[in-house]
Design an enzyme around this catalytic site. Sequence first.
Site, PDB file in Angstrom:
ATOM      1  N   ASP A 103      15.538  19.019 -33.369  1.00 14.80           N
ATOM      2  CA  ASP A 103      15.658  17.881 -32.321  1.00 14.80           C
ATOM      3  C   ASP A 103      14.386  17.548 -31.824  1.00 14.80           C
ATOM      4  OD1 ASP A 103      18.617  17.868 -32.468  1.00 14.80           O
ATOM      5  OD2 ASP A 103      18.681  19.427 -31.593  1.00 14.80           O
ATOM      6  N   ASP A 145      18.710  20.485 -28.722  1.00 14.97           N
ATOM      7  CA  ASP A 145      18.605  22.102 -28.204  1.00 14.97           C
ATOM      8  C   ASP A 145      17.829  22.818 -29.379  1.00 14.97           C
ATOM      9  OD1 ASP A 145      20.819  22.249 -29.589  1.00 14.97           O
ATOM     10  OD2 ASP A 145      21.638  23.364 -28.366  1.00 14.97           O
ATOM     11  N   ASN A 147       4.095 -14.276   4.061  1.00 17.24           N
ATOM     12  CA  ASN A 147       3.173 -14.156   4.842  1.00 17.24           C
ATOM     13  C   ASN A 147       1.856 -14.751   4.335  1.00 17.24           C
ATOM     14  OD1 ASN A 147       4.742 -12.880   6.931  1.00 17.24           O
ATOM     15  ND2 ASN A 147       3.812 -10.681   6.642  1.00 17.24           N
ATOM     16  N   ASP A 198      23.436  15.307 -30.376  1.00 17.95           N
ATOM     17  CA  ASP A 198      24.367  16.093 -31.553  1.00 17.95           C
ATOM     18  C   ASP A 198      25.712  16.536 -30.975  1.00 17.95           C
ATOM     19  OD1 ASP A 198      24.956  17.520 -33.837  1.00 17.95           O
ATOM     20  OD2 ASP A 198      23.526  19.068 -33.610  1.00 17.95           O
ATOM     21  N   GLU A 216       1.059  -1.150  -0.103  1.00 14.24           N
ATOM     22  CA  GLU A 216      -0.170   0.066  -0.094  1.00 14.24           C
ATOM     23  C   GLU A 216       0.850   1.334  -0.111  1.00 14.24           C
ATOM     24  OE1 GLU A 216       0.968  -0.818   4.033  1.00 14.24           O
ATOM     25  OE2 GLU A 216       0.069  -2.218   2.217  1.00 14.24           O
TER      26      GLU A 216
END
Length: 896
Positions: free
Chosen positions: A629, A625, A693, A353, A311
Amino acid sequence: MLRKPSTNASNPDLKLVKKIARETRTETLARLHASAEGLSSKQAEENRKEYGSNKIATNKHDSKLRFLAEAFLTPFTMVLLILATLSLFTDYIFVPANQKDLSTVVIMLLMVFISGITSFVQNVRSSNAVNDLLKMVSVTTNIKRDGKDQELPTKSVVVGDIINVAAGDMVPADMRLLRSKDLFCSSSSLNGESKPVEKIATKVPEFGKDKDYLDYPNILYEGTTIVSGSGVGVVFATGEHTMFGKLAQDISRNDIKETTFDVGIKNISKLLITMTAIIAPLVFIINGLTKGDWINALIFAIATAVGLTPEMLPVIVTTNLVKGSVEMSKHGTIVKKMNSIQNFGSADVLCTDKTGTLTQDKVVLERHYDLNLRETKHVLELSYLNSYYQTGMKDLIDKAVIDAAGDELNVNEIQRDYDKIDEIPFDFNRRRMSVVVANSDKEHGEHLLVTKGAAEEMLSVSTKMESNGKILPLTEDRKKDILAKIDDMNDDGLRVIMVGYKKNPAPVGEFSVKDESDLTLFGFLAFLDPPKESAKKALAKLKHDGITVKILTGDNEAVTRTVGLQVGLNVDTVYSGSDLENKSDEELAKMVEECNIFVKLSPEDKTKIIELLKKNDHTVGYMGDGINDAPAMKAADVSISVDTAVDIAKESADIILLHKDLNVLEKGVRIGRKVFGNTMKYIKITLSSNFGNILSIMVASSFLPFLPMLPLQLLILDLLYGTSCLSLPFDTMSDEYLKGPRTWSTKKLPKFMFYFGPTSSVFDVITFGLLFFIICPKLVGGNFNSINLAQKALFIALFHTGWFIESLWTQEMVIHALRDKRFPFIKQHASTAVVLSTFGAGIIGTLLPFSWLAKPLKFGPMPLSYMWVILGILILYILLTTVVKHFYLKSEKFLI
């Protein structure tokens, strides 16, 4: 791509667009009570109040009310509330006055409060941290405000603002163009069309052709991108009233792409749902049949189902991501989209690049030669006309030409002698750009088209050359001679482009790409773009960290090879964009693997390479940039840009570097891997622990004449363990783990669970045997079947207490045992936060049976000497887990 909004006439915003598109600029300004001189700050604030902010509200906005609801509406808290309601009836409403007891109800409500508030506080803190980080990077708009052009945050734009746009800008709101110059705009975000269209301020939609509002020549829409040219417009719609806003009301503007980690979490959810659907009914049936109390069996089965669920996963994932983001920001890396950190850490290929990343972010014009390799000012003069007068995005080459001309020429005189008439913008297919100028000198009075571009592309459209003042035909032999000279300069590490011209081209107003023909070649421009001193070392670090760097550039092979050699890359194999054409899928898949340097690529080529690498099962990062691109950034698993990038690149990026340096990137990658590793710790350890468990519960339910643990005790156990796991984001990861990328996959998760889940169950079963046959009979005074009802109640309480303490400590120790493949506490150590939280939870759980909560929680008086039994079990458990790890790692490379 978003779908176009309805063109139904009842759409008031669309009606407004149609009206404004047909108006004159004066009428539009009057309609908006605006001026070509822009708004004052006071007017802008008034317009913001009247027309609204430039924000698009979506149903994904984080609010404290939403966080509060999410914190309390979890399976864990819902089960607690159901149990609290049942306890209210069974322990208070339907019992005699002298037996009424609200303690159980109060405890359950307190657990709901603790669990909910913990999640709420953590989510609010995470949200605040994210917002603080995002403030460090913002897209700005050039607004004419208070009589001057200012770069202001895009959210500051209001109706009536005068906006200046240029190549690389994202349009911040719906605008009516007032002026434009060779303005080309891409509307792919609205209609998916990648081809830019020209926008002209003075042109209105033709009657009968005004159905498609996206084609209106004098309107710019929010979310579109300026590819080249420049313009000035007045804003007539912002935020939700823009066409983009109409489309995005039900879609978050910053919808994040689904990462492999997101897919993994979905697969885990499917696995848990399947396990719960099988195990919970089995637990219910087994306990109902063996104990005969079907109501308690149902409650216990529900609590068991919750115990199977991790949880705290949403809180821990969020905490991990935010902590990683904050840590990355300290190293100059801003995470825009949180879930991208997982892919950042698992990336094994980085495409980039070379300019500004491997090389210095400054290009210098070294030589301006005529075709005989003599330096001449006239070549620089023509180059200056081309670079200065073009209105597209001025890149480093244009800046270098303008700087060199400023040092060597009288640029004021050139500007006086030549007036710009038109231009043909650059595109990545032609790899050229042209301007048309008129010589104002009466003696000449000619029009001149000046073109600069890549050598091969210039040669393809030239038929003549100027040499020693003479115009000669451009024969094949002369082309070969020119290319040989360029190769020599490339070998010296110089990037070369060519300059050509054409006298008296087509009539004014009719210039197009077709005019770039029959050119006269005139000279060379040779630029030096030296590699960064840090690049070689940074690439070596990335290689050491298991990341392959691939250069994807539009530059030519010779220059790229030279730079590659200088920074330590393998340059034995180099492919160009043309090499990728007409190849089969199998050939392409092999080519992108064997080659790390790709040259002369178009934006489409870059995207194609990234998609091929992804098909080859790589996690791909792309660093860019520029406008070109953006497509590749959208295709990559994780996109990286810099704070100085154009708007469209920053908008497309998942991660933004404040410094264009691969060293910054390398640090970010290692932090991303740490985040990934700590998240995987919780998922793997918790699922295997919970699975163990559940196995133990099923075994105990089969032979015990009573429930192995009360539902409330089981939920308290779950809460203590889950709370202690909140420290995992603050854990350390081994250097060995950080050395390589880790790909997230759920395929091996069941194997991990089946190895380590039963390991803990072994000691649960041993504990059951010790408690049922030795410890509890000794403390009560007889075996379970031979004692009276009062003794049986004590026997059951002691059994529950004994297993509660043992189960809690083994769950806490499994964190230390499985966090690293080495032996815990001796060969490897968790962070101080993890040690304190796990041992703290264990101590708190151990003290509960000795506190005032013992009675309402129905714990029995277990003697302190029982802790020696727990210590022995823990030692044996760690030893067995170490052995199981050894066998597990024989067939698996990694533990976490």
